[in-house]
Design a protein around this motif. Structure first.
Motif, mmCIF file in Angstrom:
data_model
loop_
_atom_site.group_PDB
_atom_site.id
_atom_site.type_symbol
_atom_site.label_atom_id
_atom_site.label_comp_id
_atom_site.label_asym_id
_atom_site.label_seq_id
_atom_site.Cartn_x
_atom_site.Cartn_y
_atom_site.Cartn_z
ATOM 1 N N LEU A 297 0.835 -1.206 0.000
ATOM 2 C CA LEU A 297 0.000 0.000 0.000
ATOM 3 C C LEU A 297 0.864 1.249 0.000
ATOM 4 N N PHE A 298 1.842 1.260 -0.888
ATOM 5 C CA PHE A 298 2.825 2.350 -0.891
ATOM 6 C C PHE A 298 2.191 3.692 -1.262
ATOM 7 N N ALA A 301 1.612 5.930 1.643
ATOM 8 C CA ALA A 301 2.753 6.287 2.496
ATOM 9 C C ALA A 301 2.820 7.792 2.758
ATOM 10 N N PHE A 335 6.223 -4.193 5.701
ATOM 11 C CA PHE A 335 5.399 -3.743 4.590
ATOM 12 C C PHE A 335 4.494 -2.582 4.977
ATOM 13 N N GLY A 336 4.664 -2.051 6.181
ATOM 14 C CA GLY A 336 4.058 -0.761 6.497
ATOM 15 C C GLY A 336 2.606 -0.771 6.912
#
Lengths: 381, 381
Positions: A297-298, A301, A335-336
């Motif tokens: 799900l960049f 960000a 992976f955030g």
């Protein structure tokens, strides 16, 4: 009449002739029939053994590390790894610099090609939710071909139907669209993810409602590799119209399914999580249950407020509309999803956040995520 | 939040970067997505190209011949074959003496392992019967798990259901049990044999009746390779009780099928033809349609009169009982069906004998055999 000598029959690998050393453990369930190696011991160390008398250098490439193999006098090469994380791992044999499959392994489409795979077993009780249970009814995984007008080509999807689907001819079912990750394809959730066992076990135990699960290739051009590829960031962009305009109509014409947004879910792993967010959040008239498993799900960000037409900016509206928002991730990956979950919490967006203990960006994380996600969806609320 | 660099993502093969030389033809349909090689030209010559800068020696092993590959300055190796016979061929890449899969190929279970495969296209009109037709209804191929009491293990079968099966809930269907050859498994008929396209096309054209087709592994111990193997001559002997006592009951409990012998057929290729003769001729109370495609019928070599309790010794009784007996073979192989057909003719046994022109002991022979066999069975007579 003489028995013909067949090249093919002669080519059958004499793997069964290799004796297993009990200290090396038991053959992996991901092996082809009767292959004694690779095998896995009680410490989750895997031993690989390959007959290659003319090779100069052999390595096993697994879990981010290359293990040099040792040549025995008989021309076989072997190596035992360090203890490996439980779950499913892709791996390659490197023969004089060329990464290829282990002849003793089943192959699994991952890493953008057919790859070898090995299952490092968990304890039976931990693995129970994705293990075949002989004492419950079993659904089917159906390969369904269809023609894509936009691609002018054949595509296929895999469709899980619950056991009761065979006999309850008047009942309609909710649908979960379930996406693989980059470098994988529509086979991944069934073959690596063991999704059918997970669904069968939950349905039999009453933990989730009986549902249809649809798995398709999250990109264009499955059958024939002649279309130019997209860049990594564009990967799957062409899937949105295929899914909305072709796949969903095909499923709704072919299966007895409910067609309202309350009964339509989408989830995906890694890049499939990206696709899930992009497709569902931009089409909330069609979806009300959303799952991201280690989602890439960049695009969130830089802040969730700019995403998908500002969908996260009105928490009340979002919470009324979206029945399930799920984010999951392995504790050992980066992976955030933790930061996205924090941002969603600050914005007042209802969601479930799940951490899979001890696992990386791999299939055991995603089996666990699916197992957590299924009980949340299609419950009336 | 930074984008993590993933081993898996990094491992994606840059196959799409290789340009195709138009003179070398078009990529094989058996390639993974976006792989430009192998490709096939108008003369049915295949060009293989693999990047392997550290390898010392590379060969392609296909159609009984090993083609040495030539190394280019950039570290890629390539070779163009002689014209190949049309149809599907298994092949291997031999990297410094180790037979492995081509990273650019889909894999197919054959030769007792996962093998690379390449489809050498026929002319469109010749291939039409096994080619996907977008303008007709399509059946499904369903993977069905079941538990074998005799093996105390999970097994699976693949079941083709015709398109109309989804909606004609009151109709029951005849069943064809269709077996693979030695070194292959229950996936072969669908993936290599294109059986679903053949059925779809024939059913849509009214050439055969709508039917269920069941494909299972013709041996014991599919899922886990821990049971000791049988010798080649014994291969599949344990399948007879599994099929009769477990598989057929499972199918008849799970699907809407007719259960009388008039509506039960069995056919198989190579060793699957051997299994078919052994199972059906010893159980004519259960089967009335029998097909052998390049059958490994070596037990008939010493005379058909001694076979299966003398079943061929009373032609009138046999002809009254068996509605279909079919033998097929490729013109370029030597599997002895011609001599068996002559012996059956001398004995007055009604049967159909088919020769596939120009083909060997390979899948194009068996696709053609299935195409010939289907219109003969389940016709009321």
């Amino acid at each position: 009449m003489k028995k013909p000598t067949l090249t093919l029959l002669a080519a059958i690998v004499a793997i069964s002739g290799m004796a297993t050393n009990p200290a090396e453990g038991i053959p992996a369930i991901t092996n082809i029939p009767e292959a004694a190696y690779p095998c896995v011991d009680a410490q989750s160390k895997a031993t690989f053994k390959i007959y290659a008398p003319e090779a100069k250098d052999m390595k096993i490439d697994i879990c981010g590390r290359k293990y040099p193999m040792n040549r025995a006098a008989d021309g076989s090469w072997s190596v035992t790894t360090d203890p490996l994380v439980e779950g499913f791992h892709y791996y390659f044999v490197i023969v004089d610099g060329v990464a290829v499959n282990d002849p003793a392994s089943e192959t699994f489409y991952g890493c953008g090609r057919q790859a070898s795979g090995i299952e490092i077993p968990e304890k039976a009780e931990e693995a129970a939710y994705y293990t075949f249970n002989k004492d419950i009814p079993h659904g089917q995984v159906r390969e369904c071909p269809y023609f894509s007008e936009s691609e002018q080509a054949q595509r296929r999807c895999f469709v899980y139907t619950p056991a009761e689907y065979e006999t309850r001819h008047d009942k309609k079912y909710p649908v979960l669209y379930l996406q693989h990750g980059m470098g994988e394809d529509e086979r991944g959730w069934h073959e690596q993810g063991m999704m059918a066992n997970i669904l069968d076990n939950q349905i039999a135990a009453g933990k989730c409602v009986p549902m249809i699960v649809v798995m398709d290739y999250g990109n264009c051009g499955y059958i024939h590799g002649t279309r130019p590829g997209e860049t990594r960031d564009e990967f799957g962009a062409s899937f949105t119209p295929i899914m909305l305009n072709e796949l969903i109509p095909f499923i709704e014409q072919t299966f007895r399914v409910k067609t309202d947004r309350d009964n339509r879910a989408m989830a995906g792993l890694s890049w499939g999580g990206h696709e899930t967010f992009q497709i569902t959040l931009n089409n909330l008239d069609k979806f009300s249950h959303i799952g991201s498993f280690s989602g890439a799900l960049f695009f969130l960000a830089d802040g969730i407020d700019k995403a998908c037409g500002g969908v996260f900016n009105d928490a009340d509206a979002f919470n009324n509309r979206v029945h399930t928002l799920f984010l999951g991730m392995g504790s050992e990956e980066n992976f955030g999803s933790d930061k996205i979950s924090e941002a969603l919490k600050r914005a007042g967006i209802n969601h479930t956040y799940y951490i899979s203990p001890g696992t990386h960006h791999e299939w055991l994380t995603w089996r666990r995520c699916l197992n957590q996600f299924l009980p949340l969806i299609f419950t009336s609320k």
